[in-house]
Design a protein around this motif. Structure first.
Motif, short mmCIF file in Angstrom:
data_model
loop_
_atom_site.label_atom_id
_atom_site.label_comp_id
_atom_site.label_asym_id
_atom_site.label_seq_id
_atom_site.Cartn_x
_atom_site.Cartn_y
_atom_site.Cartn_z
N VAL A 201 0.82 -1.21 0.00
CA VAL A 201 0.00 0.00 0.00
C VAL A 201 0.86 1.26 0.00
CG1 VAL A 201 -1.60 1.36 1.41
CG2 VAL A 201 -2.03 -1.07 1.01
N ASN A 202 1.96 1.22 0.74
CA ASN A 202 2.83 2.38 0.89
C ASN A 202 4.25 2.00 0.49
OD1 ASN A 202 4.27 4.63 1.60
ND2 ASN A 202 3.56 4.70 3.73
N ALA A 203 4.66 2.42 -0.68
CA ALA A 203 5.97 2.03 -1.21
C ALA A 203 7.13 2.57 -0.39
CB ALA A 203 6.11 2.51 -2.66
N SER A 204 6.89 3.53 0.49
CA SER A 204 7.97 4.12 1.27
C SER A 204 8.34 3.31 2.51
CB SER A 204 7.59 5.54 1.69
OG SER A 204 6.53 5.54 2.63
N VAL A 205 7.50 2.33 2.88
CA VAL A 205 7.84 1.50 4.04
C VAL A 205 8.63 0.28 3.57
CG1 VAL A 205 5.79 2.29 5.27
CG2 VAL A 205 5.69 0.17 3.99
N PRO A 206 9.50 -0.27 4.41
CA PRO A 206 10.42 -1.33 3.95
C PRO A 206 9.81 -2.72 3.80
CG PRO A 206 10.80 -0.85 6.27
CD PRO A 206 9.81 0.18 5.78
N CYS A 207 8.66 -2.98 4.41
CA CYS A 207 8.13 -4.35 4.41
C CYS A 207 7.74 -4.80 3.00
CB CYS A 207 6.93 -4.44 5.34
SG CYS A 207 6.37 -6.16 5.57
N ARG A 208 8.25 -5.95 2.61
CA ARG A 208 7.90 -6.59 1.35
C ARG A 208 7.68 -8.08 1.62
NH1 ARG A 208 7.84 -1.99 0.59
NH2 ARG A 208 8.51 -0.76 -1.23
N CYS A 209 6.71 -8.65 0.97
CA CYS A 209 6.38 -10.05 1.22
C CYS A 209 7.59 -10.95 0.98
CB CYS A 209 5.21 -10.48 0.34
SG CYS A 209 3.68 -9.53 0.62
N ALA A 210 8.36 -10.68 -0.09
CA ALA A 210 9.51 -11.53 -0.42
C ALA A 210 10.57 -11.48 0.68
CB ALA A 210 10.11 -11.10 -1.75
N LYS A 211 10.69 -10.33 1.34
CA LYS A 211 11.69 -10.19 2.40
C LYS A 211 11.32 -10.99 3.65
CE LYS A 211 13.24 -5.50 1.17
NZ LYS A 211 13.36 -4.10 1.66
N ARG A 212 10.05 -11.33 3.79
CA ARG A 212 9.60 -11.96 5.02
C ARG A 212 9.52 -13.49 4.90
NH1 ARG A 212 5.40 -11.61 7.62
NH2 ARG A 212 6.48 -11.45 9.61
N VAL A 213 9.74 -14.04 3.73
CA VAL A 213 9.56 -15.48 3.54
C VAL A 213 10.45 -16.28 4.48
CG1 VAL A 213 9.84 -17.40 1.92
CG2 VAL A 213 8.75 -15.28 1.16
N SER A 214 11.73 -15.92 4.55
CA SER A 214 12.66 -16.68 5.40
C SER A 214 12.23 -16.66 6.86
CB SER A 214 14.08 -16.11 5.27
OG SER A 214 14.59 -16.32 3.98
N ALA A 215 11.83 -15.48 7.34
CA ALA A 215 11.43 -15.35 8.74
C ALA A 215 10.19 -16.18 9.04
CB ALA A 215 11.16 -13.89 9.08
N VAL A 216 9.25 -16.21 8.11
CA VAL A 216 8.02 -16.97 8.34
C VAL A 216 8.30 -18.46 8.30
CG1 VAL A 216 5.66 -17.35 7.55
CG2 VAL A 216 6.65 -15.07 7.39
N ILE A 217 9.20 -18.88 7.42
CA ILE A 217 9.58 -20.29 7.38
C ILE A 217 10.29 -20.68 8.68
CG2 ILE A 217 11.08 -22.01 6.28
CD1 ILE A 217 10.53 -20.65 3.61
N ASP A 218 11.25 -19.84 9.11
CA ASP A 218 12.00 -20.13 10.33
C ASP A 218 11.11 -20.20 11.56
OD1 ASP A 218 14.32 -20.21 8.87
OD2 ASP A 218 14.96 -18.17 9.38
N SER A 219 10.04 -19.41 11.58
CA SER A 219 9.15 -19.40 12.73
C SER A 219 8.22 -20.61 12.76
CB SER A 219 8.29 -18.13 12.71
OG SER A 219 7.34 -18.16 11.66
N GLY A 220 8.20 -21.39 11.66
CA GLY A 220 7.33 -22.55 11.58
C GLY A 220 5.93 -22.23 11.11
N ARG A 221 5.67 -20.98 10.75
CA ARG A 221 4.33 -20.60 10.30
C ARG A 221 4.12 -20.86 8.82
NH1 ARG A 221 4.12 -14.56 12.37
NH2 ARG A 221 6.37 -14.81 12.09
N LEU A 222 5.18 -21.19 8.11
CA LEU A 222 5.06 -21.51 6.69
C LEU A 222 5.86 -22.78 6.41
CD1 LEU A 222 5.44 -19.01 3.70
CD2 LEU A 222 6.14 -21.39 3.58
N ASP A 223 5.18 -23.78 5.90
CA ASP A 223 5.82 -25.03 5.49
C ASP A 223 5.82 -25.06 3.97
OD1 ASP A 223 6.64 -27.55 4.84
OD2 ASP A 223 5.17 -28.60 6.09
N PRO A 224 7.01 -24.91 3.32
CA PRO A 224 7.05 -24.88 1.85
C PRO A 224 6.44 -26.11 1.20
CG PRO A 224 9.14 -24.16 2.78
CD PRO A 224 8.34 -24.70 3.92
#
Length: 286
Positions: A201-224
């Motif tokens: 929604v806001n291109a000026s903020v750093p959060c991007r879905c691709a940047k979060r994939v590793s963290a979500v996998i590491d947390s166990g919330r995403l099983d590839p």
């Protein structure tokens, strides 16, 4: 054209209703086929997890089928269906995702922490596009869980399903003014959060879905190996390409509207058929 198609579908559904009331089981099966996806999509957005949405959809369909005789055509059949579904979803016990739901503040902190992880590293056989899509859908549906049930349901109906205020008030049994106020409050919370934290929604903020994939996998919330959303069967796999084409005030809604239009499992039709044939429930309970 869309409104014309909806009108024709409504007329078809009501024809099946009348035939089902007369004992036509084939019409009942067609009726279930005609409404199961709507109910399932509502349940998915309210409950987050597909398994919980399936359980809720089955129970809602049973309520609809066993109380079909109470439909008096005083409103559109789909409005009556949404009324039953909404009442169930607003009053049912808390499901797994709701028990671990975050506040907007907690979710924001989680998003910030996830950006500190190293760049996306996935096995060669993994589909990076699917993983990013999984994170996007899971995260944005998690935002809905930050709303209480009343505001979540109102937001889903009014902002994602785009029902009118009159339809929404009829579904929820509140005044039109109350529906509008509730929707306005929910919109304000979602938009404020996404403007501050969401790069979609806001291109000026750093959060991007691709940047979060590793963290979500590491947390166990995403099983590839077992994705919940990205490869879920859908009626239309083409996402709505609105997010970058709309004004800022509409971008938050566009993100949610870009989620797949999920196809409910066909087992619901067979389940209702077996239920009716068992005689355990009267199909046309007064």
């Amino acid at each position: 054209m869309l409104r014309e198609n909806e009108t024709r579908m409504e007329q078809t559904l009501e024809t099946w209703v009348e035939r089902a009331k007369e004992g036509d089981r084939a019409a009942l099966e067609e009726l279930v086929r005609g409404i199961k996806d709507r109910i399932y999509n509502l349940a998915m957005r309210m409950l987050w997890h597909p398994a919980d949405a399936e359980d809720a959809t089955q129970e809602i369909l049973i309520k609809i089928v066993t109380h079909l005789s109470s439909f008096r055509s005083e409103s559109a059949f789909t409005t009556w269906v949404y009324r039953i579904a909404s009442n169930f979803l607003l009053t049912t016990r808390k499901r797994l995702a709701e028990q671990h739901a975050l506040t907007f503040e907690q979710l924001g902190e989680d998003l910030d922490e996830g950006l500190s992880e190293p760049p996306l590293q996935v096995p060669p056989e993994a589909d990076q596009g699917l993983l990013v899509k999984e994170v996007k859908i899971g995260c944005t549906q998690g935002m809905l869980l930050c709303l209480d049930r009343d505001h979540r349901m109102t937001y889903i109906l009014g902002e994602i399903f785009e029902v009118t205020s009159d339809e929404g008030s009829d579904i929820l049994g509140i005044t039109t003014a109350a529906f509008r106020k509730r929707l306005s409050r929910a919109r304000t919370q979602i938009r404020a959060f996404m403007r501050e934290k969401c790069g979609l929604v806001n291109a000026s903020v750093p959060c991007r879905c691709a940047k979060r994939v590793s963290a979500v996998i590491d947390s166990g919330r995403l099983d590839p190996e077992h994705l919940l959303f990205a490869d879920h069967p859908a009626r239309d796999t083409t996402l709505i390409a609105r997010v970058q084409e709309v004004e800022e005030l509409e971008q938050a809604a566009a993100v949610f509207q870009s989620h797949p239009d999920y196809a409910a499992p066909d087992k619901f039709v067979e389940g209702i058929k077996q239920l009716v044939e068992s005689g355990k429930f009267g199909m046309l309970r007064e």
